[in-house]
Scaffold this motif. Structure first.
Motif, PDB file in Angstrom:
ATOM      1  N   PRO A  28       0.780  -1.235   0.000  1.00  0.00           N
ATOM      2  CA  PRO A  28       0.000   0.000   0.000  1.00  0.00           C
ATOM      3  C   PRO A  28       0.815   1.290   0.000  1.00  0.00           C
ATOM      4  CG  PRO A  28      -0.165  -1.082   2.116  1.00  0.00           C
ATOM      5  CD  PRO A  28       0.583  -2.004   1.210  1.00  0.00           C
ATOM      6  N   ARG A  29       1.877   1.343   0.748  1.00  0.00           N
ATOM      7  CA  ARG A  29       2.701   2.552   0.808  1.00  0.00           C
ATOM      8  C   ARG A  29       4.156   2.121   0.861  1.00  0.00           C
ATOM      9  NH1 ARG A  29       0.478   5.341   5.835  1.00  0.00           N
ATOM     10  NH2 ARG A  29       2.367   6.546   5.612  1.00  0.00           N
ATOM     11  N   PRO A  30       4.769   1.822  -0.295  1.00  0.00           N
ATOM     12  CA  PRO A  30       6.140   1.311  -0.302  1.00  0.00           C
ATOM     13  C   PRO A  30       7.070   2.176   0.558  1.00  0.00           C
ATOM     14  CG  PRO A  30       5.224   1.264  -2.503  1.00  0.00           C
ATOM     15  CD  PRO A  30       4.235   2.008  -1.634  1.00  0.00           C
ATOM     16  N   GLY A  31       7.811   1.507   1.412  1.00  0.00           N
ATOM     17  CA  GLY A  31       8.749   2.199   2.282  1.00  0.00           C
ATOM     18  C   GLY A  31       8.141   2.686   3.578  1.00  0.00           C
ATOM     19  N   ALA A  32       6.805   2.549   3.731  1.00  0.00           N
ATOM     20  CA  ALA A  32       6.149   3.150   4.895  1.00  0.00           C
ATOM     21  C   ALA A  32       5.617   2.132   5.903  1.00  0.00           C
ATOM     22  CB  ALA A  32       5.024   4.065   4.445  1.00  0.00           C
ATOM     23  N   ILE A  33       4.823   1.140   5.468  1.00  0.00           N
ATOM     24  CA  ILE A  33       4.191   0.274   6.469  1.00  0.00           C
ATOM     25  C   ILE A  33       4.512  -1.205   6.316  1.00  0.00           C
ATOM     26  CG2 ILE A  33       2.296   1.864   6.904  1.00  0.00           C
ATOM     27  CD1 ILE A  33       0.503  -0.048   5.295  1.00  0.00           C
ATOM     28  N   GLY A  34       4.685  -1.695   5.146  1.00  0.00           N
ATOM     29  CA  GLY A  34       4.943  -3.117   4.952  1.00  0.00           C
ATOM     30  C   GLY A  34       4.132  -3.668   3.806  1.00  0.00           C
ATOM     31  N   VAL A  49       7.338  -3.211   7.843  1.00  0.00           N
ATOM     32  CA  VAL A  49       8.403  -2.455   7.200  1.00  0.00           C
ATOM     33  C   VAL A  49       9.736  -2.662   7.906  1.00  0.00           C
ATOM     34  CG1 VAL A  49       7.894  -0.340   8.505  1.00  0.00           C
ATOM     35  CG2 VAL A  49       9.046  -0.168   6.302  1.00  0.00           C
ATOM     36  N   LEU A  50       9.721  -2.887   9.213  1.00  0.00           N
ATOM     37  CA  LEU A  50      10.956  -3.042   9.973  1.00  0.00           C
ATOM     38  C   LEU A  50      11.757  -4.280   9.588  1.00  0.00           C
ATOM     39  CD1 LEU A  50       9.699  -1.993  13.510  1.00  0.00           C
ATOM     40  CD2 LEU A  50      11.094  -0.661  11.914  1.00  0.00           C
ATOM     41  N   LEU A  51      11.121  -5.255   8.943  1.00  0.00           N
ATOM     42  CA  LEU A  51      11.818  -6.466   8.520  1.00  0.00           C
ATOM     43  C   LEU A  51      12.289  -6.397   7.070  1.00  0.00           C
ATOM     44  CD1 LEU A  51       9.519  -9.126  10.181  1.00  0.00           C
ATOM     45  CD2 LEU A  51      11.809  -8.440  10.909  1.00  0.00           C
ATOM     46  N   LEU A  52      11.786  -5.446   6.329  1.00  0.00           N
ATOM     47  CA  LEU A  52      12.063  -5.340   4.897  1.00  0.00           C
ATOM     48  C   LEU A  52      13.287  -4.462   4.632  1.00  0.00           C
ATOM     49  CD1 LEU A  52       8.355  -4.879   3.845  1.00  0.00           C
ATOM     50  CD2 LEU A  52       9.784  -6.876   3.339  1.00  0.00           C
ATOM     51  N   PRO A  53      13.870  -4.574   3.424  1.00  0.00           N
ATOM     52  CA  PRO A  53      15.015  -3.724   3.089  1.00  0.00           C
ATOM     53  C   PRO A  53      14.666  -2.239   3.201  1.00  0.00           C
ATOM     54  CG  PRO A  53      14.762  -5.460   1.453  1.00  0.00           C
ATOM     55  CD  PRO A  53      13.540  -5.499   2.342  1.00  0.00           C
ATOM     56  N   GLU A  54      15.673  -1.442   3.491  1.00  0.00           N
ATOM     57  CA  GLU A  54      15.469   0.005   3.639  1.00  0.00           C
ATOM     58  C   GLU A  54      14.915   0.623   2.355  1.00  0.00           C
ATOM     59  OE1 GLU A  54      18.185   3.913   4.526  1.00  0.00           O
ATOM     60  OE2 GLU A  54      18.729   2.042   5.516  1.00  0.00           O
ATOM     61  N   GLN A  55      15.414   0.184   1.217  1.00  0.00           N
ATOM     62  CA  GLN A  55      14.956   0.697  -0.074  1.00  0.00           C
ATOM     63  C   GLN A  55      13.735  -0.106  -0.535  1.00  0.00           C
ATOM     64  OE1 GLN A  55      16.296   3.421  -1.526  1.00  0.00           O
ATOM     65  NE2 GLN A  55      17.558   3.510   0.332  1.00  0.00           N
ATOM     66  N   GLN A  78      -4.217 -11.386  12.470  1.00  0.00           N
ATOM     67  CA  GLN A  78      -3.280 -11.189  11.372  1.00  0.00           C
ATOM     68  C   GLN A  78      -1.996 -11.918  11.742  1.00  0.00           C
ATOM     69  OE1 GLN A  78      -1.224  -7.316  10.671  1.00  0.00           O
ATOM     70  NE2 GLN A  78      -2.606  -7.274   8.926  1.00  0.00           N
ATOM     71  N   ILE A  79      -1.482 -12.703  10.815  1.00  0.00           N
ATOM     72  CA  ILE A  79      -0.233 -13.415  11.065  1.00  0.00           C
ATOM     73  C   ILE A  79       0.901 -12.519  10.595  1.00  0.00           C
ATOM     74  CG2 ILE A  79       1.136 -15.447  10.501  1.00  0.00           C
ATOM     75  CD1 ILE A  79      -1.549 -16.928  10.048  1.00  0.00           C
ATOM     76  N   ARG A  80       1.790 -12.183  11.506  1.00  0.00           N
ATOM     77  CA  ARG A  80       2.953 -11.372  11.172  1.00  0.00           C
ATOM     78  C   ARG A  80       4.025 -12.300  10.613  1.00  0.00           C
ATOM     79  NH1 ARG A  80       2.601  -5.779  12.100  1.00  0.00           N
ATOM     80  NH2 ARG A  80       0.530  -5.494  12.896  1.00  0.00           N
ATOM     81  N   LEU A  81       4.563 -11.927   9.485  1.00  0.00           N
ATOM     82  CA  LEU A  81       5.496 -12.773   8.751  1.00  0.00           C
ATOM     83  C   LEU A  81       6.868 -12.136   8.619  1.00  0.00           C
ATOM     84  CD1 LEU A  81       3.017 -13.616   5.860  1.00  0.00           C
ATOM     85  CD2 LEU A  81       3.623 -15.118   7.772  1.00  0.00           C
ATOM     86  N   LYS A  82       7.849 -12.990   8.356  1.00  0.00           N
ATOM     87  CA  LYS A  82       9.213 -12.571   8.041  1.00  0.00           C
ATOM     88  C   LYS A  82       9.567 -13.283   6.750  1.00  0.00           C
ATOM     89  CE  LYS A  82      12.846 -14.445  10.235  1.00  0.00           C
ATOM     90  NZ  LYS A  82      13.656 -15.020   9.190  1.00  0.00           N
ATOM     91  N   PRO A  83      10.046 -12.552   5.734  1.00  0.00           N
ATOM     92  CA  PRO A  83      10.445 -13.247   4.504  1.00  0.00           C
ATOM     93  C   PRO A  83      11.547 -14.270   4.795  1.00  0.00           C
ATOM     94  CG  PRO A  83      10.342 -10.883   4.137  1.00  0.00           C
ATOM     95  CD  PRO A  83      10.219 -11.105   5.620  1.00  0.00           C
ATOM     96  N   SER A  84      11.477 -15.427   4.147  1.00  0.00           N
ATOM     97  CA  SER A  84      12.535 -16.429   4.277  1.00  0.00           C
ATOM     98  C   SER A  84      13.702 -16.104   3.356  1.00  0.00           C
ATOM     99  CB  SER A  84      11.994 -17.824   3.935  1.00  0.00           C
ATOM    100  OG  SER A  84      11.008 -18.216   4.858  1.00  0.00           O
ATOM    101  N   ARG A  87      16.901 -11.792   0.188  1.00  0.00           N
ATOM    102  CA  ARG A  87      16.783 -10.615  -0.695  1.00  0.00           C
ATOM    103  C   ARG A  87      15.718  -9.654  -0.209  1.00  0.00           C
ATOM    104  NH1 ARG A  87      15.208 -12.919  -6.281  1.00  0.00           N
ATOM    105  NH2 ARG A  87      13.974 -14.203  -4.874  1.00  0.00           N
ATOM    106  N   TYR A  88      14.743 -10.175   0.536  1.00  0.00           N
ATOM    107  CA  TYR A  88      13.622  -9.353   0.985  1.00  0.00           C
ATOM    108  C   TYR A  88      13.721  -8.969   2.460  1.00  0.00           C
ATOM    109  CZ  TYR A  88      11.752 -11.210  -3.381  1.00  0.00           C
ATOM    110  OH  TYR A  88      11.566 -11.556  -4.694  1.00  0.00           O
ATOM    111  N   LEU A  89      14.905  -9.126   3.041  1.00  0.00           N
ATOM    112  CA  LEU A  89      15.112  -8.786   4.451  1.00  0.00           C
ATOM    113  C   LEU A  89      16.035  -7.580   4.598  1.00  0.00           C
ATOM    114  CD1 LEU A  89      15.657 -12.383   5.833  1.00  0.00           C
ATOM    115  CD2 LEU A  89      13.743 -10.861   6.387  1.00  0.00           C
ATOM    116  N   ARG A  90      15.872  -6.867   5.680  1.00  0.00           N
ATOM    117  CA  ARG A  90      16.752  -5.733   5.969  1.00  0.00           C
ATOM    118  C   ARG A  90      18.190  -6.236   6.043  1.00  0.00           C
ATOM    119  NH1 ARG A  90      14.905  -2.990  11.086  1.00  0.00           N
ATOM    120  NH2 ARG A  90      16.998  -2.137  11.178  1.00  0.00           N
ATOM    121  N   ASN A  91      19.136  -5.376   5.698  1.00  0.00           N
ATOM    122  CA  ASN A  91      20.551  -5.757   5.652  1.00  0.00           C
ATOM    123  C   ASN A  91      21.116  -6.120   7.016  1.00  0.00           C
ATOM    124  OD1 ASN A  91      20.646  -5.378   2.891  1.00  0.00           O
ATOM    125  ND2 ASN A  91      21.307  -3.260   3.062  1.00  0.00           N
ATOM    126  N   ASP A  92      20.650  -5.458   8.070  1.00  0.00           N
ATOM    127  CA  ASP A  92      21.192  -5.687   9.410  1.00  0.00           C
ATOM    128  C   ASP A  92      20.277  -6.581  10.242  1.00  0.00           C
ATOM    129  OD1 ASP A  92      19.095  -3.911   9.779  1.00  0.00           O
ATOM    130  OD2 ASP A  92      20.163  -2.700  11.266  1.00  0.00           O
TER     131      ASP A  92
END
Length: 137
Positions: A28-34, A49-55, A78-84, A87-92
């Motif tokens: 819905p809002r790239p870079g903002a919510i997830g 958004v906190l689990l996704l890449p900064e860009q 709602q099931i909160r997910l983390k990409p496996s 490539r789709y995870l934050r760098n740190d």
């Protein structure tokens, strides 16, 4: 939307780290919510958004099919997910998880329970950038 009783039944069958193949259905809002992910059950999946890449250009696009792990689930239906896929995870991610979910490796495979409202220490810990709160006397 499912009833509270149905959500409680679904939640009882979930385990941290459980993997679902899902399709990204909304960004819905790239870079903002997830991103919102269809993983099949009658409740929605969401990657914060906190689990996704900064860009946001590095986020999975709508229509992307990938594996996602259960990161959290609570009474919000709602099931909160983390990409496996890294490539789709934050760098740190390792540092982030050390601050936010330091016991993640021991939680994987454990049942997801409704934790109720967070404690004051949990809120403080989540807001601190340098890790869990120091012990109070």
């Amino acid at each position: 939307m499912v009833t509270a009783a149905e959500w409680a039944r679904i939640r009882r069958g979930l385990r941290f780290g459980q993997v679902f193949e899902g399709t990204v259905v909304r960004v819905p809002r790239p870079g903002a919510i997830g991103i919102f992910v269809d993983i099949g059950p009658s409740v929605g999946g969401f990657v914060d958004v906190l689990l996704l890449p900064e860009q946001s250009d590095d986020w999975p696009a709508e229509g992307t099919v990938a594996d996602f792990e259960i990161w959290w689930a609570d009474s919000r239906q709602q099931i909160r997910l983390k990409p496996s896929d890294s490539r789709y995870l934050r760098n740190d991610l390792t540092d982030f998880m050390g601050r936010v979910r330091p016991n993640w490796s021991s939680e994987v495979g454990q049942p997801v329970r409704d934790p109720g409202p967070p404690t004051l220490d949990e809120v403080r810990s989540a807001l601190r950038s340098d890790g869990p709160p120091a012990s109070s006397p």
